[in-house]
Design an enzyme around this catalytic site. Structure first.
Site, PDB file in Angstrom:
ATOM      1  N   ASN A 108       0.835  -1.215   0.000  1.00 18.89           N
ATOM      2  CA  ASN A 108       0.000   0.000   0.000  1.00 18.89           C
ATOM      3  C   ASN A 108       0.863   1.256   0.000  1.00 18.89           C
ATOM      4  OD1 ASN A 108      -3.038  -0.506   0.097  1.00 18.89           O
ATOM      5  ND2 ASN A 108      -2.224  -2.049   1.518  1.00 18.89           N
ATOM      6  N   ILE A 119      -2.379  -0.973  17.314  1.00 23.08           N
ATOM      7  CA  ILE A 119      -3.452  -0.042  17.664  1.00 23.08           C
ATOM      8  C   ILE A 119      -2.848   0.968  18.632  1.00 23.08           C
ATOM      9  CG2 ILE A 119      -5.720   0.206  18.746  1.00 23.08           C
ATOM     10  CD1 ILE A 119      -6.290  -2.709  17.851  1.00 23.08           C
ATOM     11  N   LEU A 120      -2.853   2.238  18.247  1.00 32.41           N
ATOM     12  CA  LEU A 120      -2.228   3.267  19.089  1.00 32.41           C
ATOM     13  C   LEU A 120      -3.215   3.773  20.128  1.00 32.41           C
ATOM     14  CD1 LEU A 120      -0.354   5.258  16.313  1.00 32.41           C
ATOM     15  CD2 LEU A 120       0.625   3.613  17.929  1.00 32.41           C
ATOM     16  N   ASN A 128      -6.814   4.960   7.678  1.00 36.25           N
ATOM     17  CA  ASN A 128      -6.384   3.561   7.691  1.00 36.25           C
ATOM     18  C   ASN A 128      -7.019   2.832   6.513  1.00 36.25           C
ATOM     19  OD1 ASN A 128      -5.446   0.992   8.765  1.00 36.25           O
ATOM     20  ND2 ASN A 128      -7.545   0.640   9.479  1.00 36.25           N
ATOM     21  N   HIS A 154      -8.352  -0.822   5.434  1.00 36.21           N
ATOM     22  CA  HIS A 154      -8.730  -2.106   6.022  1.00 36.21           C
ATOM     23  C   HIS A 154      -9.186  -3.046   4.902  1.00 36.21           C
ATOM     24  CE1 HIS A 154      -9.953  -4.912   9.085  1.00 36.21           C
ATOM     25  NE2 HIS A 154     -11.073  -5.092   8.403  1.00 36.21           N
TER      26      HIS A 154
HETATM   27  C1  GAR Z   1      -3.127  -4.866   3.767  1.00 39.57           C
HETATM   28  O1  GAR Z   1      -4.010  -5.802   3.215  1.00 39.57           O
HETATM   29  C2  GAR Z   1      -3.866  -3.943   4.717  1.00 39.57           C
HETATM   30  O2  GAR Z   1      -5.160  -3.621   4.313  1.00 39.57           O
HETATM   31  C3  GAR Z   1      -3.893  -4.796   5.958  1.00 39.57           C
HETATM   32  O3  GAR Z   1      -2.641  -5.431   5.996  1.00 39.57           O
HETATM   33  C4  GAR Z   1      -2.117  -5.542   4.679  1.00 39.57           C
HETATM   34  C5  GAR Z   1      -0.759  -4.877   4.636  1.00 39.57           C
HETATM   35  O4  GAR Z   1      -0.143  -5.055   3.399  1.00 39.57           O
HETATM   36  N1  GAR Z   1      -4.184  -4.015   7.121  1.00 39.57           N
HETATM   37  C6  GAR Z   1      -4.901  -4.446   8.140  1.00 39.57           C
HETATM   38  O5  GAR Z   1      -5.337  -5.559   8.212  1.00 39.57           O
HETATM   39  C7  GAR Z   1      -5.106  -3.437   9.255  1.00 39.57           C
HETATM   40  N2  GAR Z   1      -6.215  -3.829  10.073  1.00 39.57           N
HETATM   41  P1  GAR Z   1       1.014  -4.107   2.884  1.00 39.57           P
HETATM   42  O6  GAR Z   1       2.079  -4.014   3.984  1.00 39.57           O
HETATM   43  O7  GAR Z   1       1.543  -4.828   1.670  1.00 39.57           O
HETATM   44  O8  GAR Z   1       0.427  -2.774   2.534  1.00 39.57           O
END
Ligand code: GAR
Length: 207
Positions: A14, A93-94, A108, A110
């Site tokens: 991301n 989680i901060l 964020n 999700h």
């Molecule tokens: C992503 O799918 C993001 O949406 C998720 O972790 C992955 C990180 O991938 N986040 C969560 O689950 C937060 N609750 P990345 O490091 O390749 O961006």
């Protein structure tokens, strides 16, 4: 020009989507000025380095409790004069002390359609495992403002993605990233930087 600070914990795909959006000129009024990782050695740090973006490691495991950790993050955000803080696969989680300092200025991504498969314990691959277990036909991704309620803040953008019969959590995760997360996160950041997001009564309106 708004200073964007991106918080990461892992691979950073991301973050990469944000870097690509910045380099293609999609994010007009903002610049990624710093990447902060909660873990040393993760690939997200290399992505920042490859694009000459400053990075810092503030390792979660070096802090006893979440309040002390949150204070350290807050100091760094203030040092960076962050206008926008993006959680891009940030797995901590901060404490609300950070959220209160940056109201409607932290977002964020999700990997589900909130309010499905969200809240404490729903992160990364777990989210997709639960979606498959439930047998939903559609899932997707959500970008929302961060509040003190885990995954509970005002929703900025969502995008639905089809679930196929033979999906594994890994296959579904990849489809959700490609078709939803990597698209809506840069869009939301871009809208924020252009001052086009308005929050009223816990709802986000795009101006
Ligand atoms: C992503 O799918 C993001 O949406 C998720 O972790 C992955 C990180 O991938 N986040 C969560 O689950 C937060 N609750 P990345 O490091 O390749 O961006």
């Amino acid at each position: 020009m708004k200073n964007i600070v991106v918080l990461v914990s892992g691979g950073g795909t991301n973050l990469q989507a944000l870097i690509d959006a910045q380099e293609s000129g999609m994010i007009k009024d903002g610049k990624i000025t710093c990447v902060i990782s909660s873990k040393p050695g993760v690939y997200a740090l290399e992505r920042a380095n490859n694009h000459n973006i400053k990075s810092k490691v503030i390792a979660r495991k070096e802090y006893g409790d979440v309040v002390e950790y949150s204070k350290a993050i807050l100091v760094a955000l203030n040092e960076e004069k962050a206008d926008l803080v993006v959680y891009a696969g940030f797995m901590t989680i901060l404490d609300e002390l950070v959220v209160k300092a940056y109201p409607n200025r932290m977002m964020n991504v999700h990997p589900a359609l909130i309010p499905s498969f969200c809240g404490k314990g729903y992160y990364g691959l777990r989210v997709h495992e639960e979606a498959l277990k439930k047998g939903v036909k559609l899932t997707g991704a959500t970008v929302h403002f961060v509040t003190e309620v885990c995954d509970g803040g005002p929703i900025i953008l969502q995008k639905a993605v089809e679930v196929l019969d033979d999906d594994t959590p890994e296959v579904l995760q990849k489809r959700v990233m490609e078709q939803a997360e990597w698209k809506i996160l840069p869009q939301a950041v871009s809208l924020f930087c252009e001052d086009r997001l308005e929050v009223r009564d816990d709802r986000v309106y795009i101006k």
